[in-house]
Design a protein around this motif. Structure first.
Motif, PDB file in Angstrom:
ATOM      1  N   THR A  75      61.429  34.180  94.102  1.00  0.00           N
ATOM      2  CA  THR A  75      59.967  34.187  94.014  1.00  0.00           C
ATOM      3  C   THR A  75      59.525  35.566  93.570  1.00  0.00           C
ATOM      4  O   THR A  75      60.114  36.568  93.979  1.00  0.00           O
ATOM      5  CB  THR A  75      59.359  33.859  95.399  1.00  0.00           C
ATOM      6  N   ILE A 135      48.574  25.964  94.270  1.00  0.00           N
ATOM      7  CA  ILE A 135      49.950  25.893  94.739  1.00  0.00           C
ATOM      8  C   ILE A 135      50.546  24.550  94.332  1.00  0.00           C
ATOM      9  O   ILE A 135      49.912  23.512  94.513  1.00  0.00           O
ATOM     10  CB  ILE A 135      50.001  26.094  96.273  1.00  0.00           C
ATOM     11  N   GLY A 136      51.736  24.612  93.773  1.00  0.00           N
ATOM     12  CA  GLY A 136      52.404  23.386  93.326  1.00  0.00           C
ATOM     13  C   GLY A 136      52.268  23.121  91.843  1.00  0.00           C
ATOM     14  O   GLY A 136      52.990  22.275  91.305  1.00  0.00           O
ATOM     15  N   ARG A 169      52.935  23.273  88.011  1.00  0.00           N
ATOM     16  CA  ARG A 169      54.205  23.504  87.308  1.00  0.00           C
ATOM     17  C   ARG A 169      53.971  24.397  86.088  1.00  0.00           C
ATOM     18  O   ARG A 169      52.931  24.297  85.431  1.00  0.00           O
ATOM     19  CB  ARG A 169      54.819  22.183  86.850  1.00  0.00           C
ATOM     20  N   GLU A 196      57.230  27.181  89.643  1.00  0.00           N
ATOM     21  CA  GLU A 196      56.021  26.601  90.205  1.00  0.00           C
ATOM     22  C   GLU A 196      55.191  27.675  90.872  1.00  0.00           C
ATOM     23  O   GLU A 196      55.710  28.668  91.383  1.00  0.00           O
ATOM     24  CB  GLU A 196      56.337  25.463  91.171  1.00  0.00           C
ATOM     25  N   CYS A 217      53.296  29.279  93.765  1.00  0.00           N
ATOM     26  CA  CYS A 217      53.510  29.110  95.200  1.00  0.00           C
ATOM     27  C   CYS A 217      52.617  30.022  96.032  1.00  0.00           C
ATOM     28  O   CYS A 217      52.907  30.286  97.201  1.00  0.00           O
ATOM     29  CB  CYS A 217      54.984  29.290  95.556  1.00  0.00           C
ATOM     30  N   SER A 218      51.521  30.517  95.450  1.00  0.00           N
ATOM     31  CA  SER A 218      50.521  31.245  96.240  1.00  0.00           C
ATOM     32  C   SER A 218      49.191  31.128  95.528  1.00  0.00           C
ATOM     33  O   SER A 218      49.145  30.764  94.347  1.00  0.00           O
ATOM     34  CB  SER A 218      50.889  32.722  96.389  1.00  0.00           C
ATOM     35  N   ASP A 264      52.003  34.180  93.023  1.00  0.00           N
ATOM     36  CA  ASP A 264      53.457  34.140  93.141  1.00  0.00           C
ATOM     37  C   ASP A 264      53.975  32.882  92.466  1.00  0.00           C
ATOM     38  O   ASP A 264      53.343  31.823  92.556  1.00  0.00           O
ATOM     39  CB  ASP A 264      53.886  34.125  94.612  1.00  0.00           C
ATOM     40  N   VAL A 265      55.115  33.017  91.805  1.00  0.00           N
ATOM     41  CA  VAL A 265      55.781  31.842  91.247  1.00  0.00           C
ATOM     42  C   VAL A 265      57.205  31.778  91.783  1.00  0.00           C
ATOM     43  O   VAL A 265      57.838  32.800  92.052  1.00  0.00           O
ATOM     44  CB  VAL A 265      55.805  31.835  89.694  1.00  0.00           C
ATOM     45  N   ARG A 266      57.685  30.537  91.937  1.00  0.00           N
ATOM     46  CA  ARG A 266      59.038  30.314  92.453  1.00  0.00           C
ATOM     47  C   ARG A 266      59.878  29.611  91.412  1.00  0.00           C
ATOM     48  O   ARG A 266      59.423  28.673  90.747  1.00  0.00           O
ATOM     49  CB  ARG A 266      58.981  29.478  93.732  1.00  0.00           C
ATOM     50  N   LEU A 317      62.267  27.161  89.724  1.00  0.00           N
ATOM     51  CA  LEU A 317      62.694  25.774  89.943  1.00  0.00           C
ATOM     52  C   LEU A 317      63.994  25.509  89.206  1.00  0.00           C
ATOM     53  O   LEU A 317      64.946  25.048  89.780  1.00  0.00           O
ATOM     54  CB  LEU A 317      61.614  24.793  89.485  1.00  0.00           C
TER      55      LEU A 317
END
Length: 155
Positions: A25, A46-47, A49, A67, A69-70, A101-103, A105
């Motif tokens: 992240t 959040i969520g 893509r 994705e 995520c914040s 923030d991005v995570r 995938l």
DNA sequence: GCCAACGTTGGC
DNA sequence: GCCAACGTTGGC
């Protein structure tokens, strides 16, 4: 849920670098364009893509999927005089720049900008618009599905 | 490294 | 609020 494309300089942060981070992240720091900031601040959720795009290299293109995520929050680099993203006009009590923030995938097959330009189903995609320099662009669901097909992704 | 296209700044 | 000058992005 919305879809986006975000440009990164692979020399600074590529998809493999993101995958290698312990948290997978990262804060999307360094956006210094109001339109791109407003997308993060006003529209991202959040969520959502995101197509992770490698810009500036010899072969620009989509390299992975991440994705959001914040929610949006102040970009710390704007207050750091040693950062290339330092903005002396931005004050902590009234931050000018935001990040999300991005995570990670997944890392995908590489889809070059050239290949995208040649795909008729991607016609009208903002990334491909003449003179487009925005580092964050919304992606239409139909374009998202077309990119997934070109990547060989079933999602 | 060039440069087209676009964004930002600041004088007026 | 206009707009010229300057800065930046990013493909090539």
């Amino acid at each position: 849920m919305r879809y986006w494309l975000m440009k990164a300089e692979p020399e600074e942060l590529g998809i493999a670098d993101l995958a290698a981070l312990p948290s997978q992240t990262v804060g999307w720091y360094g956006v210094r364009n109001y339109q791109a900031r407003n997308f993060m601040r006003d529209q991202m959720q959040i969520g959502d893509r995101v197509l992770f795009y490698h810009a500036g290299g010899k072969q620009p293109g989509v390299a992975g999927i991440v994705e959001v995520c914040s929610g949006a929050y102040p970009d710390p680099t704007q207050f750091d005089p040693s950062s290339p993203y330092y903005d002396p006009k931005s004050k902590p009590e009234a931050p000018r720049w935001q990040q999300v923030d991005v995570r990670f995938l997944k890392q995908t097959r590489y889809l070059s900008l050239n290949a995208m330009r040649e795909a008729p189903e991607l016609e009208g995609m903002l990334l491909l618009a003449r003179g487009n320099r925005l580092s964050i662009t919304p992606v239409e669901p139909s374009h998202w599905r077309a990119v997934m097909a070109l990547l060989g992704e079933t999602a």
